[in-house]
Design a protein around this motif. Structure first.
Motif, PDB file in Angstrom:
ATOM      1  N   ALA A 234       0.959  -1.293   0.290  1.00  0.00           N
ATOM      2  CA  ALA A 234       0.045  -0.506  -0.061  1.00  0.00           C
ATOM      3  C   ALA A 234       0.856   1.261   0.083  1.00  0.00           C
ATOM      4  N   GLN A 235       0.466   1.786  -0.744  1.00  0.00           N
ATOM      5  CA  GLN A 235       1.365   3.609  -0.677  1.00  0.00           C
ATOM      6  C   GLN A 235       1.168   4.188   0.864  1.00  0.00           C
ATOM      7  N   ASN A 236       0.599   4.583   1.353  1.00  0.00           N
ATOM      8  CA  ASN A 236       0.706   4.910   2.178  1.00  0.00           C
ATOM      9  C   ASN A 236       0.637   4.129   3.721  1.00  0.00           C
ATOM     10  N   ASP A 237       1.717   3.245   3.668  1.00  0.00           N
ATOM     11  CA  ASP A 237       1.648   2.470   4.882  1.00  0.00           C
ATOM     12  C   ASP A 237       3.677   2.645   5.038  1.00  0.00           C
ATOM     13  N   PRO A 238       3.981   3.479   5.675  1.00  0.00           N
ATOM     14  CA  PRO A 238       5.218   4.309   5.822  1.00  0.00           C
ATOM     15  C   PRO A 238       6.060   3.229   6.520  1.00  0.00           C
ATOM     16  N   ARG A 259       4.602 -11.638  -8.136  1.00  0.00           N
ATOM     17  CA  ARG A 259       4.339  -9.712  -8.188  1.00  0.00           C
ATOM     18  C   ARG A 259       4.364  -9.481  -7.179  1.00  0.00           C
ATOM     19  N   VAL A 260       5.007  -8.017  -7.520  1.00  0.00           N
ATOM     20  CA  VAL A 260       4.603  -6.898  -6.211  1.00  0.00           C
ATOM     21  C   VAL A 260       3.989  -5.937  -6.670  1.00  0.00           C
ATOM     22  N   HIS A 261       2.870  -6.217  -6.189  1.00  0.00           N
ATOM     23  CA  HIS A 261       1.778  -4.999  -6.763  1.00  0.00           C
ATOM     24  C   HIS A 261       1.773  -3.813  -5.805  1.00  0.00           C
ATOM     25  N   LEU A 262       1.702  -2.562  -6.243  1.00  0.00           N
ATOM     26  CA  LEU A 262       1.743  -1.348  -5.133  1.00  0.00           C
ATOM     27  C   LEU A 262       0.009  -0.637  -5.423  1.00  0.00           C
ATOM     28  N   LEU A 263      -0.424  -0.084  -4.516  1.00  0.00           N
ATOM     29  CA  LEU A 263      -1.448   0.337  -4.504  1.00  0.00           C
ATOM     30  C   LEU A 263      -1.947   1.030  -4.762  1.00  0.00           C
ATOM     31  N   ALA A 264      -1.967   1.956  -5.913  1.00  0.00           N
ATOM     32  CA  ALA A 264      -1.570   3.564  -5.690  1.00  0.00           C
ATOM     33  C   ALA A 264      -2.459   4.546  -6.683  1.00  0.00           C
ATOM     34  N   ARG A 265      -2.551   6.052  -6.628  1.00  0.00           N
ATOM     35  CA  ARG A 265      -2.675   6.460  -7.264  1.00  0.00           C
ATOM     36  C   ARG A 265      -2.471   6.508  -8.634  1.00  0.00           C
ATOM     37  N   HIS A 266      -0.620   6.471  -8.177  1.00  0.00           N
ATOM     38  CA  HIS A 266      -0.413   6.759  -9.917  1.00  0.00           C
ATOM     39  C   HIS A 266       0.406   5.065 -10.583  1.00  0.00           C
ATOM     40  N   THR A 267      -0.302   4.031  -9.443  1.00  0.00           N
ATOM     41  CA  THR A 267      -0.152   2.923 -10.644  1.00  0.00           C
ATOM     42  C   THR A 267      -2.092   2.031 -11.252  1.00  0.00           C
ATOM     43  N   GLY A 268      -2.709   3.787 -11.505  1.00  0.00           N
ATOM     44  CA  GLY A 268      -4.152   3.528 -11.502  1.00  0.00           C
ATOM     45  C   GLY A 268      -4.731   2.908 -10.747  1.00  0.00           C
ATOM     46  N   HIS A 269      -4.917   3.535  -9.276  1.00  0.00           N
ATOM     47  CA  HIS A 269      -6.317   2.339  -8.533  1.00  0.00           C
ATOM     48  C   HIS A 269      -6.816   4.109  -7.523  1.00  0.00           C
ATOM     49  N   ARG A 270      -7.808   3.208  -7.220  1.00  0.00           N
ATOM     50  CA  ARG A 270      -8.245   4.837  -7.393  1.00  0.00           C
ATOM     51  C   ARG A 270      -7.780   5.182  -5.452  1.00  0.00           C
ATOM     52  N   ASP A 272      -4.395   6.187  -2.346  1.00  0.00           N
ATOM     53  CA  ASP A 272      -3.546   5.754  -1.553  1.00  0.00           C
ATOM     54  C   ASP A 272      -3.946   4.829  -0.063  1.00  0.00           C
ATOM     55  N   TYR A 273      -4.013   3.051  -1.009  1.00  0.00           N
ATOM     56  CA  TYR A 273      -4.373   2.690   0.602  1.00  0.00           C
ATOM     57  C   TYR A 273      -3.483   2.812   1.662  1.00  0.00           C
ATOM     58  N   ASP A 274      -3.440   2.434   3.032  1.00  0.00           N
ATOM     59  CA  ASP A 274      -2.800   2.310   3.808  1.00  0.00           C
ATOM     60  C   ASP A 274      -3.067   0.580   4.593  1.00  0.00           C
ATOM     61  N   HIS A 275      -2.033  -0.014   5.671  1.00  0.00           N
ATOM     62  CA  HIS A 275      -1.855  -0.684   5.994  1.00  0.00           C
ATOM     63  C   HIS A 275      -3.345  -1.889   6.176  1.00  0.00           C
ATOM     64  N   VAL A 276      -4.075  -1.313   6.495  1.00  0.00           N
ATOM     65  CA  VAL A 276      -6.057  -1.294   6.762  1.00  0.00           C
ATOM     66  C   VAL A 276      -6.471  -1.122   5.143  1.00  0.00           C
ATOM     67  N   SER A 277      -7.305  -0.239   5.326  1.00  0.00           N
ATOM     68  CA  SER A 277      -7.978   0.370   3.968  1.00  0.00           C
ATOM     69  C   SER A 277      -7.484  -1.036   3.546  1.00  0.00           C
ATOM     70  N   LEU A 278      -6.218  -1.247   2.630  1.00  0.00           N
ATOM     71  CA  LEU A 278      -6.189  -1.897   1.335  1.00  0.00           C
ATOM     72  C   LEU A 278      -6.640  -3.303   1.545  1.00  0.00           C
ATOM     73  N   LEU A 279      -7.304  -4.156   2.907  1.00  0.00           N
ATOM     74  CA  LEU A 279      -8.308  -5.038   2.690  1.00  0.00           C
ATOM     75  C   LEU A 279     -10.013  -4.659   3.011  1.00  0.00           C
ATOM     76  N   THR A 280     -10.100  -3.617   3.838  1.00  0.00           N
ATOM     77  CA  THR A 280     -11.105  -2.879   4.312  1.00  0.00           C
ATOM     78  C   THR A 280     -11.874  -1.846   3.581  1.00  0.00           C
ATOM     79  N   HIS A 281     -11.574  -1.005   2.509  1.00  0.00           N
ATOM     80  CA  HIS A 281     -11.754  -0.276   2.029  1.00  0.00           C
ATOM     81  C   HIS A 281     -12.932  -0.744   0.872  1.00  0.00           C
ATOM     82  N   PRO A 282     -14.348   0.137   1.590  1.00  0.00           N
ATOM     83  CA  PRO A 282     -15.318   0.080   0.866  1.00  0.00           C
ATOM     84  C   PRO A 282     -15.132  -0.395  -0.897  1.00  0.00           C
ATOM     85  N   ASP A 283     -14.152   1.056  -1.389  1.00  0.00           N
ATOM     86  CA  ASP A 283     -14.130   0.413  -3.184  1.00  0.00           C
ATOM     87  C   ASP A 283     -12.981  -0.524  -3.574  1.00  0.00           C
TER      88      ASP A 283
END
Length: 309
Positions: A234-238, A259-270, A272-283
């Motif tokens: 996740a992009q927003n996972d510091p 594959r390492v797949h980055l969940l971020a706006r600049h990689t085409g996703h809705r 910049d997910y964080d450590h939890v929202s990459l699983l729990t976000h409604p989108d």
């Protein structure tokens, strides 16, 4: 059509029983998926009572999903207390093989897809490297924010890892006899003293070696090939699953299709997910969960490997 749910209980010792929630489509009974949570957590990271989450998403697509609570967490019994003596060695060598065997028994001995959030990915890969006979029974791996050692240096790492996890949490374990993470508001579930101490050692920049008997997981990774593995970062996972540390975990796991797949706006996703929202976000269900389906189907070419990953 609403998914069917079933409560399963898997004994692992004379006194310890693991809870598993089975979720499946009422008209389909497809390939089995085993889901494992990380530290200070339980299986509810994957599902909700309202039918949301990755577990329900995969069940609605026809998969037979098994969400585990590791020893002492969630609805597993007995609960973690000052009397708990188990740690990650027992998770790797006893809990996970028992869970895998139970899933295979319920699903007609099919190969199982393994999935994990955060530290759960370390547990899963370690279990396969310790008992490589299981590798042929695992169809694929999908990890969300999984890293082993924290190499990155930033303010979040200083506060969350150095101060809280390595410092405050260790003091709590010494004074209480275990980590009361739920009561202290540190996480969704508690950790045993041994589990906290062992994961604390591996989270440092140290060898991937078991503290009980010195088994070298990194060396085993050079001898064995893990199943095809998709590592979401996740992009927003510091610091809890920083993309660079996710890549390091992939690298030390030996040569395997991945594959390492980055969940971020600049990689085409809705987002910049964080450590939890990459699983729990409604989108997530419409954004990147379809990539999970592609990976499970063996369509690895549909999942991008990002530059530098």
């Amino acid at each position: 059509m609403k998914n069917r749910e079933e409560d399963l209980f898997v004994p692992v010792t004379a006194s310890d029983t693991l809870y598993v929630k089975r979720i499946r489509h009422p008209l389909h009974n497809g390939q089995p998926v085993l889901m494992v949570h990380g530290v200070m957590a339980n299986g509810r990271i994957f599902y909700s009572d309202s039918g949301k989450g990755l577990a329900h998403y995969l069940a609605s697509q026809g998969y037979d999903v098994y969400v585990a609570d590791l020893r002492g967490r969630g609805r597993s019994t007995p609960r973690i207390s000052r009397h708990a003596r188990h740690g990650q060695t027992e998770i790797i060598r006893e809990d996970l093989p028992a869970l895998h065997a139970a899933v295979r028994q319920h699903s007609g001995e099919q190969a199982v897809h393994w999935m994990a959030h955060s530290w759960g990915g370390v547990h899963l890969s370690s279990a396969l490297l310790y008992q490589p006979a299981l590798i042929l029974q695992v169809a694929s791996l999908v990890y969300f924010g999984s890293k082993r050692s924290v190499h990155v240096r930033n303010l979040n790492k200083l506060l969350e890892v150095d101060l809280m996890w390595n410092g405050v949490a260790r003091l709590l374990c010494r004074s209480v006899g275990y980590l009361p993470a739920r009561r202290m508001g540190l996480g969704a579930d508690d950790e045993s003293n041994k589990s906290h101490w062992q994961s604390k050692q591996w989270a440092k920049v140290r060898p991937w070696v078991d503290s009980d008997d010195g088994f070298d997981y990194a060396a085993a990774a050079q001898r064995h090939t893990l199943p095809p593995a998709l590592y979401f970062a996740a992009q927003n996972d510091p610091c809890r699953g920083h993309p660079d540390d996710v890549r390091r975990f992939r690298a030390e796991s030996g040569a395997h299709l991945s594959r390492v797949h980055l969940l971020a706006r600049h990689t085409g996703h809705r987002h910049d997910y964080d450590h939890v929202s990459l699983l729990t976000h409604p989108d997530a269900a419409n954004d990147h969960f379809p990539l999970v389906l592609a990976w499970l189907a063996g369509q690895h070419h549909r999942v991008a490997e990002h530059p530098g990953a």
